[in-house]
Enzyme design. Structure first.
Site, mmCIF file in Angstrom:
data_model
loop_
_atom_site.group_PDB
_atom_site.id
_atom_site.type_symbol
_atom_site.label_atom_id
_atom_site.label_comp_id
_atom_site.label_asym_id
_atom_site.label_seq_id
_atom_site.Cartn_x
_atom_site.Cartn_y
_atom_site.Cartn_z
ATOM 1 N N ARG A 210 1.473 6.824 10.217
ATOM 2 C CA ARG A 210 0.595 7.847 9.642
ATOM 3 C C ARG A 210 -0.170 8.530 10.777
ATOM 4 O O ARG A 210 -0.909 7.861 11.501
ATOM 5 C CB ARG A 210 -0.422 7.219 8.675
ATOM 6 C CG ARG A 210 0.199 6.402 7.543
ATOM 7 C CD ARG A 210 0.765 7.289 6.443
ATOM 8 N NE ARG A 210 1.541 6.508 5.488
ATOM 9 C CZ ARG A 210 1.090 6.098 4.310
ATOM 10 N NH1 ARG A 210 -0.130 6.402 3.924
ATOM 11 N NH2 ARG A 210 1.870 5.399 3.496
ATOM 12 N N GLU A 212 -2.803 9.987 10.866
ATOM 13 C CA GLU A 212 -4.171 10.245 10.418
ATOM 14 C C GLU A 212 -5.075 10.319 11.634
ATOM 15 O O GLU A 212 -5.035 9.436 12.484
ATOM 16 C CB GLU A 212 -4.630 9.114 9.483
ATOM 17 C CG GLU A 212 -3.876 9.156 8.178
ATOM 18 C CD GLU A 212 -4.108 7.920 7.312
ATOM 19 O OE1 GLU A 212 -4.794 8.059 6.304
ATOM 20 O OE2 GLU A 212 -3.580 6.859 7.649
ATOM 21 N N ARG A 218 -10.448 0.654 9.007
ATOM 22 C CA ARG A 218 -9.447 0.355 7.974
ATOM 23 C C ARG A 218 -8.095 1.015 8.236
ATOM 24 O O ARG A 218 -7.131 0.723 7.558
ATOM 25 C CB ARG A 218 -9.910 0.888 6.598
ATOM 26 C CG ARG A 218 -11.162 0.334 6.039
ATOM 27 C CD ARG A 218 -11.410 0.886 4.634
ATOM 28 N NE ARG A 218 -11.372 2.341 4.562
ATOM 29 C CZ ARG A 218 -12.355 3.145 4.972
ATOM 30 N NH1 ARG A 218 -13.454 2.634 5.475
ATOM 31 N NH2 ARG A 218 -12.247 4.460 4.873
ATOM 32 N N HIS A 219 -8.043 1.951 9.191
ATOM 33 C CA HIS A 219 -6.826 2.740 9.374
ATOM 34 C C HIS A 219 -6.142 2.457 10.703
ATOM 35 O O HIS A 219 -6.793 2.345 11.740
ATOM 36 C CB HIS A 219 -7.154 4.236 9.303
ATOM 37 C CG HIS A 219 -7.489 4.700 7.923
ATOM 38 N ND1 HIS A 219 -8.773 4.685 7.445
ATOM 39 C CD2 HIS A 219 -6.709 5.165 6.931
ATOM 40 C CE1 HIS A 219 -8.769 5.142 6.192
ATOM 41 N NE2 HIS A 219 -7.534 5.424 5.853
ATOM 42 N N GLU A 351 -8.600 -0.688 -0.340
ATOM 43 C CA GLU A 351 -7.336 -0.463 -1.043
ATOM 44 C C GLU A 351 -6.254 -1.261 -0.322
ATOM 45 O O GLU A 351 -6.001 -1.058 0.852
ATOM 46 C CB GLU A 351 -6.995 1.032 -1.004
ATOM 47 C CG GLU A 351 -5.645 1.332 -1.616
ATOM 48 C CD GLU A 351 -5.109 2.702 -1.208
ATOM 49 O OE1 GLU A 351 -5.878 3.674 -1.171
ATOM 50 O OE2 GLU A 351 -3.896 2.772 -0.914
ATOM 51 N N SER A 354 -0.853 0.693 -3.113
ATOM 52 C CA SER A 354 -0.680 1.779 -4.088
ATOM 53 C C SER A 354 0.696 1.645 -4.703
ATOM 54 O O SER A 354 1.663 1.311 -4.003
ATOM 55 C CB SER A 354 -0.790 3.154 -3.435
ATOM 56 O OG SER A 354 -2.132 3.464 -3.161
ATOM 57 N N ARG A 402 -4.135 -4.976 6.041
ATOM 58 C CA ARG A 402 -5.317 -4.918 5.155
ATOM 59 C C ARG A 402 -5.451 -6.203 4.354
ATOM 60 O O ARG A 402 -6.561 -6.681 4.105
ATOM 61 C CB ARG A 402 -5.212 -3.737 4.196
ATOM 62 C CG ARG A 402 -5.415 -2.425 4.905
ATOM 63 C CD ARG A 402 -6.240 -1.465 4.062
ATOM 64 N NE ARG A 402 -6.263 -0.189 4.737
ATOM 65 C CZ ARG A 402 -6.210 0.979 4.119
ATOM 66 N NH1 ARG A 402 -6.122 1.031 2.802
ATOM 67 N NH2 ARG A 402 -6.257 2.082 4.817
HETATM 68 O O1 4AD Z 1 -1.294 4.204 -0.461
HETATM 69 P P1 4AD Z 1 -0.089 4.473 0.374
HETATM 70 O O2 4AD Z 1 -0.119 5.693 1.218
HETATM 71 O O3 4AD Z 1 1.153 4.468 -0.607
HETATM 72 C C1 4AD Z 1 2.466 4.600 -0.260
HETATM 73 O O4 4AD Z 1 2.905 4.590 0.864
HETATM 74 C C2 4AD Z 1 3.406 4.607 -1.416
HETATM 75 N N1 4AD Z 1 4.755 5.022 -0.983
HETATM 76 C C3 4AD Z 1 3.428 3.254 -2.025
HETATM 77 C C4 4AD Z 1 4.263 3.208 -3.235
HETATM 78 O O5 4AD Z 1 5.213 2.453 -3.301
HETATM 79 N N2 4AD Z 1 3.902 3.983 -4.224
HETATM 80 O O6 4AD Z 1 0.163 3.206 1.320
HETATM 81 C C5 4AD Z 1 0.337 1.934 0.767
HETATM 82 C C6 4AD Z 1 -0.605 0.938 1.402
HETATM 83 C C7 4AD Z 1 -2.089 1.235 1.233
HETATM 84 O O7 4AD Z 1 -2.595 0.776 0.016
HETATM 85 C C8 4AD Z 1 -2.702 0.500 2.418
HETATM 86 O O8 4AD Z 1 -2.831 -0.889 2.169
HETATM 87 C C9 4AD Z 1 -1.619 0.670 3.477
HETATM 88 O O9 4AD Z 1 -0.404 0.923 2.811
HETATM 89 N N3 4AD Z 1 -1.941 1.787 4.361
HETATM 90 C C10 4AD Z 1 -2.487 1.662 5.570
HETATM 91 N N4 4AD Z 1 -2.861 0.579 6.273
HETATM 92 C C11 4AD Z 1 -3.389 0.775 7.480
HETATM 93 N N5 4AD Z 1 -3.557 1.993 8.052
HETATM 94 C C12 4AD Z 1 -3.205 3.117 7.380
HETATM 95 N N6 4AD Z 1 -3.363 4.328 7.963
HETATM 96 C C13 4AD Z 1 -2.633 2.970 6.085
HETATM 97 N N7 4AD Z 1 -2.169 3.837 5.167
HETATM 98 C C14 4AD Z 1 -1.747 3.110 4.132
HETATM 99 MG MG MG Z 2 -2.832 4.729 -1.549
#
Ligand code: 4AD
Ligand code: MG
Length: 428
Positions: A210, A212, A218-219, A351, A354, A402
């Site tokens: 990502r 970001e 947390r990220h 979170e 998802s 996480r």
């Molecule tokens: O919520 P996210 O973006 O959802 C998906 O990727 C969907 N494709 C999932 C699905 O099957 N619907 O990412 C899923 C999880 C988040 O809840 C979080 O725990 C983790 O991935 N996550 C990160 N962890 C650390 N750093 C980041 N930048 C993260 N982004 C997401």
């Molecule tokens: Mg999410």
């Protein structure tokens, strides 16, 4: 044959011992030296004396963290804490450590996280730091075992991809010969294609990227995603699998408590029963009753999630998120389409996961892509899998770091990542 420190307790008085490890500490008195040797299982005191130990005079010069091979005899006639020590016949240097160390292993002053990460190979020598990753390993084993036993196939999908899954802004671009490619944000599209392919239940543990820009505790810009996808299933089935998978992981972790310093498992609670569920709309009501203002369709702030989370003692689900907040592949709730058959697994304000039931109708999927400003042509490799018999399906993605963060009550997600990739760090 060399043995480990933890195996010493099975050895008798006077037994001959060969041990390898790092010199953690050394204290040189007039005619005696006390060394503390550390391996991956613990520490042991080594005593060296001029009449007992070969080349005694050179021992006092050995620097901390030098790799040693010690040959000697076990004795229980000792005042050391463990009740065992080794009387050294020889102390052989296998590889010398430079001095001074950029990061102390036993120094009581805690180093800042940046110094720790820069010198991660030294930081990980601290048993309490190594324990984080032993914990992660046990947790993942438990989850893997659960999904395997539930009929899931472990798969490996490409990480160099042609399309975004979770929104275009957070993509890392890769020059792929003459084409523009990206690092995958999630295995989302591929795990769905595998449902059309008839594998029925798949799971994957792999990196997700990502771009970001924000630097938060947390990220990460690269994290480990545990993903599942199930055919002929809806969001309730996916939530059930998530709940049981997380419980199995924690149960496995607790029963395989990593040997080493104080086991964190002593404090870890295995969650019981069903994780409570609260809908997005109920969250808004709850927040309003606490004086917060939230417009339908807005994401919750970390502060608001803290307020919601304070009502729960362990994991909980927030369900039925607004369709506008979720990715294009999310199934709107039949009869109430402004919300969706989606969920997040939460722990306090964090979170963890998802997930959702997915759209399986190719026409609706195309419509949803367009409504998110995406071009269906860019997704034709994905849409094709929906045009020739795609089962209804559901799944989720869970951030492993996480989960470790909340289980071990860490402050920063970087602590739960061996070599974190964040806004400023790409080495080590
Ligand atoms: O919520 P996210 O973006 O959802 C998906 O990727 C969907 N494709 C999932 C699905 O099957 N619907 O990412 C899923 C999880 C988040 O809840 C979080 O725990 C983790 O991935 N996550 C990160 N962890 C650390 N750093 C980041 N930048 C993260 N982004 C997401
Ligand atoms: Mg999410």
């Amino acid at each position: 044959m060399p043995i480990t420190v933890s195996e010493l307790k099975n050895k008798g008085e006077g037994e001959e011992i060969l041990l390898n490890g790092w010199l953690q500490e050394i204290r040189n008195l007039k005619k005696i030296s006390f060394l503390v040797l550390r391996d991956h299982t613990g520490t042991i005191q080594i005593t060296a004396k001029p009449d007992l130990t070969e080349n005694y005079d050179s021992i006092s010069q050995i620097t901390r963290e030098t790799v040693l091979s010690v040959h000697g005899n076990l004795t229980r006639k000792t005042q050391s804490k463990s009740g065992i020590e080794i009387l050294a016949k020889s102390v052989k240097v296998l590889n010398e450590a430079k001095s001074p160390l950029p990061l102390g292993i036993i120094d009581p002053v805690g180093a800042d996280i940046e110094t720790r990460l820069t010198n991660r190979f030294l930081d990980l020598r601290k048993p309490e730091v190594a324990l984080i990753f032993r914990t992660e390993s046990e947790l993942l084993w438990g989850m893997r075992e659960f999904f395997h036993d539930s009929g899931f196939v472990e798969v490996h999908t490409p990480k160099i991809v042609a399309a975004a899954t979770e929104g275009g802004a957070d993509l890392f671009q890769v020059q792929y010969f003459e084409k523009q490619a990206f690092l995958n944000q999630s295995p989302q599209l591929y795990k769905e294609i595998l449902i059309s392919a008839g594998l029925n239940r798949v799971f994957e543990v792999g990196p997700a990227f990502r771009a970001e820009k924000h630097n938060t505790p947390r990220h990460l810009n690269e994290f480990t995603s545990i993903d599942i996808e199930m055919g002929f299933a809806d969001h309730n089935d996916a939530m059930h699998m998530l709940q049981e998978g997380v419980k199995s992981g924690i149960r496995h972790l607790v029963s395989h408590a990593p040997v080493s310093t104080a086991p964190p498992s002593a404090k870890i609670q295995i969650p019981e029963g069903n994780f409570p569920r609260i809908t997005y709309r109920e969250c808004i009501k709850k927040l309003e009753s606490k004086g917060e203002k939230v417009k339908f369709g807005e994401d919750f702030t970390p502060e608001q999630l803290k307020l919601i989370g304070s009502e729960f003692t362990s994991f909980y689900f927030i369900t039925e998120w607004p369709s506008s907040l979720r990715a294009f592949y999310t199934q709107p709730k039949p009869g109430d389409e402004v919300v969706s058959n989606s969920f997040d697994l939460q722990y306090r304000e964090y979170e963890i996961t998802s997930g959702a039931q997915r759209v399986h109708d190719p026409l609706l999927l195309e419509e949803r892509l367009k409504s998110k400003g995406l071009n269906p042509e860019d997704f034709s490799f994905y849409l094709n899998a929906f045009r020739y018999g795609m089962p209804p399906h559901a799944g989720w993605g869970l951030g492993l770091e996480r989960l470790v963060l909340i289980i071990l009550n860490l402050q920063n997600i970087r602590e739960a990542t061996l070599f974190p990739r964040d806004r400023t760090r790409i080495t080590p």
